[in-house]
Design an enzyme around this catalytic site. Structure first.
Site, PDB file in Angstrom:
ATOM      1  N   LYS A 294       0.834  -1.209   0.000  1.00 22.04           N
ATOM      2  CA  LYS A 294       0.000   0.000   0.000  1.00 22.04           C
ATOM      3  C   LYS A 294       0.869   1.259   0.000  1.00 22.04           C
ATOM      4  O   LYS A 294       0.614   2.186  -0.764  1.00 22.04           O
ATOM      5  CB  LYS A 294      -0.895  -0.046   1.251  1.00 22.04           C
TER       6      LYS A 294
ATOM      7  N   ARG B 232      -9.100  11.573  12.339  1.00 25.65           N
ATOM      8  CA  ARG B 232      -7.663  11.362  12.587  1.00 25.65           C
ATOM      9  C   ARG B 232      -6.882  12.674  12.638  1.00 25.65           C
ATOM     10  O   ARG B 232      -7.213  13.631  11.953  1.00 25.65           O
ATOM     11  CB  ARG B 232      -7.101  10.387  11.543  1.00 25.65           C
TER      12      ARG B 232
ATOM     13  N   ASP C 193       1.897  -1.368  11.711  1.00 30.25           N
ATOM     14  CA  ASP C 193       0.597  -1.832  11.193  1.00 30.25           C
ATOM     15  C   ASP C 193       0.309  -3.284  11.556  1.00 30.25           C
ATOM     16  O   ASP C 193      -0.774  -3.794  11.262  1.00 30.25           O
ATOM     17  CB  ASP C 193       0.559  -1.678   9.671  1.00 30.25           C
TER      18      ASP C 193
HETATM   19  C1  S3P Z   1       2.482   4.635   6.187  1.00 26.73           C
HETATM   20  C2  S3P Z   1       3.033   4.936   7.389  1.00 26.73           C
HETATM   21  C3  S3P Z   1       2.491   4.444   8.674  1.00 26.73           C
HETATM   22  C4  S3P Z   1       1.513   3.307   8.498  1.00 26.73           C
HETATM   23  C5  S3P Z   1       0.571   3.507   7.350  1.00 26.73           C
HETATM   24  C6  S3P Z   1       1.328   3.730   6.062  1.00 26.73           C
HETATM   25  C7  S3P Z   1       3.085   5.208   4.972  1.00 26.73           C
HETATM   26  O1  S3P Z   1       1.830   5.526   9.318  1.00 26.73           O
HETATM   27  O2  S3P Z   1       0.778   3.092   9.687  1.00 26.73           O
HETATM   28  O3  S3P Z   1      -0.275   2.377   7.197  1.00 26.73           O
HETATM   29  O4  S3P Z   1       2.791   4.724   3.866  1.00 26.73           O
HETATM   30  O5  S3P Z   1       3.874   6.161   5.087  1.00 26.73           O
HETATM   31  P1  S3P Z   1       2.677   6.530  10.241  1.00 26.73           P
HETATM   32  O6  S3P Z   1       3.876   6.870   9.480  1.00 26.73           O
HETATM   33  O7  S3P Z   1       1.811   7.720  10.485  1.00 26.73           O
HETATM   34  O8  S3P Z   1       2.950   5.737  11.486  1.00 26.73           O
END
Ligand code: S3P
Length: 442
Positions: A29, A130, A323
């Site tokens: 993702k 959020r 995650d």
């Molecule tokens: C992500 C960073 C993470 C993660 C999210 C995807 C990203 O969040 O939890 O699912 O793609 O940069 P945080 O960086 O806010 O912890």
């Protein structure tokens, strides 16, 4: 349309077969979001292979289409992105709907802060709760003008034509989304933008910028770039998402008699904390054929069932498995003894409050869990059937499908439609591997 706006979808999961076979989970993702964003800003045509066909990443693709970028879907997981250059985006006619995606919204906030036009970012019910000040505050220090709703939550109104200036930003939160928002604004800023993190986080933005020819210095916990330049188009191979693999890794570990091969999993060291934690608990996970694909470490994971014991999860692993805690909680419930999680307060502001929902859910299946503000103590035990509220959180829903494989009775999981945000086809793939899960008949 985002999953939570759809009719609520309940699932029933219960004990299945040992988890066996060879599967590949969908594309990463984080990489998929960035591939669309940076591909759109490149001068020329980028090809993406392995793109996640999930609601979150499709929302990002739709956002750039709405800003005049031609993105062709040339097959399942394939996109051809006709980049318009750093200054080629057009003002979107309407608000951009990021759906359930925090990554989409926070990275877009940084990127849009540097445009000549105004824009507005909205999200679904979960995203609308959020925190966004973590990005709007550093961006404001760069000269961006972004309004939030009361309490610092979406929608975001981003005013164009702001002259951005590079900053030295010591972020208090270990967040790749915050770091990336600032770096993307930094592409448009005068001078140098520098980010330092309290714990290193995933570095896909830095790696992709570098692969596209943008001069950037980076090392774990640090990144520095200059504004003004050009991005070269590239071919991006998206690895299978280790965060989606996590549910199968835990399932194959805890269901006796399992032996599973997961193909082509991305093994960026900033993402493999779950493997370290599970191994410390006694899991049997081997990496076969470790290789590099498109600049990212990738491997096939073989998982055989193993008896687990509780551990204190090392705090330094937290960002590397941020995650994966819902899945880790399930492994902890199946382990002998207590597993202690601390330093993970960020879990309370993900798609849901994941500490609360995992603790409540496991308790209702008969597991003792003591919550703390930044974690929990999970006492391994025998799981019973019951009813779970997923809170519309994709990872909570999938975690309880895994927990149900060990439960003495069926587990009904509410509100699972959002699984499609990150893992389209989860139910079919899970069923093919031996898990027992089906839509609940009313
Ligand atoms: C992500 C960073 C993470 C993660 C999210 C995807 C990203 O969040 O939890 O699912 O793609 O940069 P945080 O960086 O806010 O912890």
């Amino acid at each position: 349309m985002s999953g939570s706006d759809q009719a609520s979808q309940d699932w029933i999961a219960s004990t299945g077969e040992p988890i066996r076979g060879e599967i590949r989970v969908p594309g990463d993702k984080s990489v998929s979001h960035r591939a669309i964003m940076l591909g759109a800003l490149a001068d020329g045509v980028s090809e993406i292979d392995g793109f996640l066909e999930g609601e979150d990443t499709r929302a990002t693709a739709a956002a750039f289409a709405a800003m005049g970028v031609r993105i062709e879907a040339t097959g399942d997981g394939r996109r051809t992105v006709h980049g318009v250059g750093l200054h080629g985006l057009e003002a979107p006619a309407q608000a951009i709907d990021c759906g359930n995606a925090g990554t989409g919204m926070r990275l877009l906030a940084g990127l849009l802060a540097g445009q000549a036009f105004d824009s507005k970012l909205v999200g679904d019910a979960s995203l609308s709760r959020r925190p966004m000040r973590r990005v709007t505050e550093p961006l404001a220090r760069m000269g961006a003008r972004i309004d939030t709703a009361d309490g610092g939550v979406p929608p975001l109104r981003i005013h164009g034509n702001s002259a951005l200036q590079g900053i030295e930003f010591n972020t208090p939160i270990a967040s790749a989304q915050v770091k990336s928002a600032v770096l993307l604004a930094g592409l448009y800023a005068r001078g140098t933008t520098e980010v330092r993190e309290p714990h290193p986080t995933r570095d896909y933005t830095e790696r992709m910028l570098s692969a596209m020819g943008w001069p950037i210095e980076f090392s774990p916990g640090f990144a520095r770039l200059q504004g003004g330049g050009q991005l070269k188009p590239v071919r991006i191979n998206v690895p299978a998402d280790i965060s989606s693999a996590a549910f199968f890794i835990v399932a194959a570990t805890v269901v006796p008699g399992s032996d599973l091969l997961l193909r082509g999993v991305g093994l960026n060291p900033r993402r493999t904390g779950l493997l370290d934690a599970l191994r410390a608990m006694g899991a049997d996970i081997s990496v076969l054929d470790p290789r590099e694909e498109g600049g990212e470490p990738v491997g096939d994971l073989r998982i055989r069932s193993a008896a687990l014991h509780g551990i204190e999860v090392p705090v330094e692993l937290v960002p590397d498995m941020i995650d994966e805690f819902p899945a880790l909680f399930v492994a902890a419930a199946a382990a002998d003894g207590v597993t202690r999680v601390r330093g993970a307060a960020e879990l309370r502001v993900k798609e849901s409050d994941r500490i609360a929902l995992m603790s409540t859910g496991l308790r209702s299946l008969g597991i003792r869990v003591e919550e703390t503000p930044d974690g929990a103590d999970i006492h391994g035990g025998l799981l019973q059937g019951g009813e779970i509220d997923s809170g519309g959180d994709h990872r909570i829903a999938m975690s309880f499908v895994v927990a149900a494989q060990l439960a003495k009775g069926p587990v009904r999981i509410s509100d699972c439609a959002n699984v499609a945000t990150s893992f389209p086809g989860f139910m079919e793939l899970a069923t093919s591997a031996g898990l027992n899960v089906a839509p609940a008949g009313d």
